[in-house]
Design an enzyme around this catalytic site. Structure first.
Site, PDB file in Angstrom:
ATOM      1  CG  ASP A 333       0.216  -1.590 -12.404  1.00  9.01           C
ATOM      2  OD1 ASP A 333       1.406  -1.583 -12.124  1.00  9.01           O
ATOM      3  OD2 ASP A 333      -0.218  -0.384 -12.122  1.00  9.01           O
ATOM      4  CE1 TYR A 417      -2.576   4.561  -5.772  1.00  6.74           C
ATOM      5  CE2 TYR A 417      -0.029   4.806  -6.389  1.00  6.74           C
ATOM      6  CZ  TYR A 417      -1.662   5.275  -6.067  1.00  6.74           C
ATOM      7  OH  TYR A 417      -1.448   6.833  -6.088  1.00  6.74           O
TER       8      TYR A 417
END
Length: 713
Positions: A333, A417
């Site tokens: 990420d 998320y």
């Protein structure tokens, strides 16, 4: 060493102050001028090029000594610029450093052809339109029949590991449908998964194929069933999975009374325009980068340096479903997108409570223009419970001090998320690095009535796959000195009975090992294995031990994928609980600079260990040469100062309670002073009673507070 000693430059911004909008634009214009109007450029990133340690440390030492003058040498004011040169058959990624004072490019290099950069928010946003316009994607969708009123949504995802070394730059998409009949923009876009994944070549903007997904249970094999001639009806028995309050079927709770965070005299911290933050006995410089989000520089307590730089470095999320193409479902990420680029615009009263200070930043638009990123970091104080307390049982007199923390927080949304990152500084000289995960679990379709060992069925037709979240932070210590810290591993071992030295068998001993070369360290709770960051040249006047901070981290599970798997090869950092490496300027990435489509970790901590640095003469390889400075430059086998990379995470085997929105999971790393002070540094924290706190009737009784604070009927 490049410095600007003249008085005019001495009046400029602090070397760690983030770029202004004017500096941002100036850096862009200098790059554009190199190419003229004939070449198309795509700007990815413009931010402060942090000064080298060699250049910055003398400046910081003079700053803290109060001896800065107009003649004090200052690091050159520089910008780091990343951009693509757009060509017909490829994009070339260029990384340049622009000296703003000299108005010129001082360094520039082009990444290798298969070192693919992260995706920007602009590129993610384009993906849906390219897919929906694709005839290949439209044909793939004819396999399915959506209910009336349902519309498609597609989550762009990094491709994961490349299938071969010469793959073009690719992006994949997870396909869902949402119920547009509700006429609400926030209806759950993850409630109805469609079992296909489009794959797009990012240079040509063409969908090159669409992968079909298996939807059976774990006993049905790894591959999808053959396509039927008749369109398959989807979501016939699915249930809504809404999360927006106005779309919920159940009413909101009405018996939750307000709990207000009130600071009638304002906050106890101060934030300057140049990024200087002061709170109690702490001071530090707050930075923000597109990849890391918030960064803490020059963290000092009572004007004593403690940490040169603190940051979060990477997060990899490997999924445990072996069915192709789910083997590609592994995100980085930080490296594939950047948590700074995905940072939320925080909201008062929701993301942060109390007296709040927000910090803005600048991100690059595709044309290199400064794009405001509003309220991406919030600072606030919060109560932390009891800091210390003692009651003299002889007099029944108690003295208690309340703990308080200064919280530096940012939140990023990465598709489904949310991750909440925070640095927390306390009144007793400690720092906590905190990570919280929430948002929506990544789900795929499963045939009704089926079960799977690859995850949990959280709603009819919805499988939440097993996965891991493995984080890494970066700790660059400066324990009461900018010029060299050392790392020591301590363990506590029981000692066998001995009639002379341990007759009753209750003795244990503390064993110490100085880390003299780069290595990894694995947790061992049974030995209380502890990593300590020490000043090798200064000792505590009371204990005689070296001034230190200790790292207290959770002993969490590391990467579960096979060591020979591509998941493990491209995330070597995730195999161990901590790493110790030699310092290099600009070396911030635990998994290396290029994670997008990587097949192995390149330039990460594994390579940092293998290059053979050393920290002490005892660790010096035979025949190695090197300097003993703090500049962080040099070749193989250099003497260097150590950097510590704590690694931690959680193995997420989803539960029904994680759907449709997951309650947060929290993990913390603590950095605590150890023989750094000569007594409890929080003895001077006031123990004044908080008069705003009150007793209230509860538990079905009519008890109320009497005058002395006790309860009576």
């Amino acid at each position: 060493m490049t410095v600007h000693p003249n008085p005019a430059m001495a009046a400029g911004p602090h070397p760690l102050t983030q770029l202004s909008a004017d500096e941002f634009t100036e850096a862009r214009d200098i790059i554009v001028k190199q190419y003229g109007t004939s070449q198309s450029l795509y700007f990815r990133q413009i931010n402060l090029e942090e000064p080298s340690k060699e250049c910055l440390i003398p400046y910081l030492e003079a700053e803290h000594a109060g001896s800065l003058t107009a003649d004090t040498p200052r690091p050159a004011r520089q910008a780091h610029v990343e951009y693509d040169i757009i060509k017909a058959d490829r994009h070339e990624l260029v990384r340049a450093v622009v000296d703003l004072g000299a108005a010129k490019v001082v360094s520039s290099d082009t990444a290798s052809p298969n070192s693919y950069p992260y995706f920007t928010t602009d590129e993610f946003a384009q993906f849906f339109d390219h897919c929906m316009a694709s005839e290949t994607f439209k044909e793939a969708m004819t396999e399915f029949a959506l209910p009336d009123g349902f519309e498609l949504s597609i989550d762009p995802w990094p491709y994961g590991p490349s299938d071969k070394d010469d793959d073009p730059r690719l992006m994949q998409g997870l396909v869902f449908a949402h119920d547009a009949r509700k006429n609400h923009p926030d209806t759950n876009h993850y409630g109805y998964p469609v079992p296909i994944i489009p794959v797009m070549d990012w240079v040509t903007k063409k969908v090159i194929r669409v992968d079909r997904l298996a939807t059976g249970g774990s006993d049905d094999g790894l591959h999808p069933v053959p396509r039927s001639d008749k369109p398959k009806k989807l979501f016939e028995n699915s249930k809504p999975a809404e999360w927006i309050p106005e779309l919920l079927e159940q009413p909101m709770r009405s018996d939750l009374k307000p709990l207000n965070v009130v600071q009638p005299e304002g906050a106890s911290f101060a934030v300057q325009d140049d990024g200087l933050v002061e709170w109690q006995k702490w001071r530090f410089r707050l930075g923000f980068t597109p990849r890391e989000g918030a960064v803490l520089h020059d963290v000092c307590y009572q004007n004593r340096p403690v940490f040169y730089r603190l940051s979060f470095s990477e997060l990899t999320v490997p999924y445990g479903d072996p069915r192709p193409p789910f083997h590609r479902k592994q995100a980085f990420d930080f490296g594939d997108g950047g948590v700074g680029r995905m940072a939320n615009n925080l909201t008062l009263g929701c993301d942060c409570l109390g007296a709040i200070h927000y910090v803005d930043s600048l991100l690059s638009g595709p044309d290199g223009s400064p794009t405001p990123a509003k309220s991406v970091v919030c600072l606030h104080e919060q109560d932390g419970g009891i800091l210390w307390k003692h009651t003299n049982f002889r007099t029944n007199n108690a003295v208690v001090a309340r703990a308080r923390e200064l919280v530096v927080q940012f939140v990023c949304t990465l598709a489904n998320y949310e991750y909440i990152f925070a640095f927390k500084l306390d009144l007793a000289g400690g720092v906590t690095l905190e990570t919280r995960a929430t948002g929506m679990v990544s789900i795929v379709a499963i045939d009704e009535g089926k079960a799977s060992d690859y995850g949990s069925v959280v709603a009819p037709g919805i499988l939440a796959q097993n996965h891991q979240h493995i984080f890494a932070a970066r700790v660059d210590p400066a324990i009461d000195s900018y010029r060299g810290s050392r790392v020591v591993v301590e363990e506590s071992h029981g000692v066998g009975k001995n009639p002379e030295t341990n007759p009753y068998g209750n003795l244990y001993e503390v064993r110490r090992q100085v880390v003299d070369r780069p290595t990894h360290v694995d947790a061992e709770p049974r030995l209380n294995r502890t990593v300590k960051l020490e000043n090798p040249n200064k000792k505590n006047a009371i204990s005689g031990k070296n001034l230190a901070y200790k790292l207290v981290a959770p002993a969490t599970q590391m990467m579960l994928a096979d060591e020979e798997s591509i998941h493990c090869q491209r995330a070597q950092f995730a195999r161990h609980n901590a790493w110790v490496t030699g310092y290099r300027d600009g070396e911030f990435w635990v998994a290396g600079e290029f994670t997008n489509q990587s097949r192995k970790e390149a330039g990460g901590v594994g390579d940092m260990v293998r290059r053979g640095d050393w920290f002490t003469e005892e660790g010096k390889p035979s025949g190695a040469n090197g300097s003993n400075g703090t500049n962080g430059h040099g070749g193989h086998g250099q003497k260097s100062s150590p950097v510590v990379w704590p690694v931690y995470g959680f193995t997420h085997n989803p539960r029904v309670e994680d759907w449709p929105v997951m309650p947060m999971e929290m993990y913390q790393i603590h950095l605590r002073p150890t023989d750094f002070f000569e007594a409890n540094p929080a003895l001077d924290v006031p123990s004044k009673k908080n008069e705003s706190s009150v007793l209230v009737p509860c538990c079905g009784t009519n008890r109320v507070a009497n005058g002395n604070g006790s309860a009576s009927a």
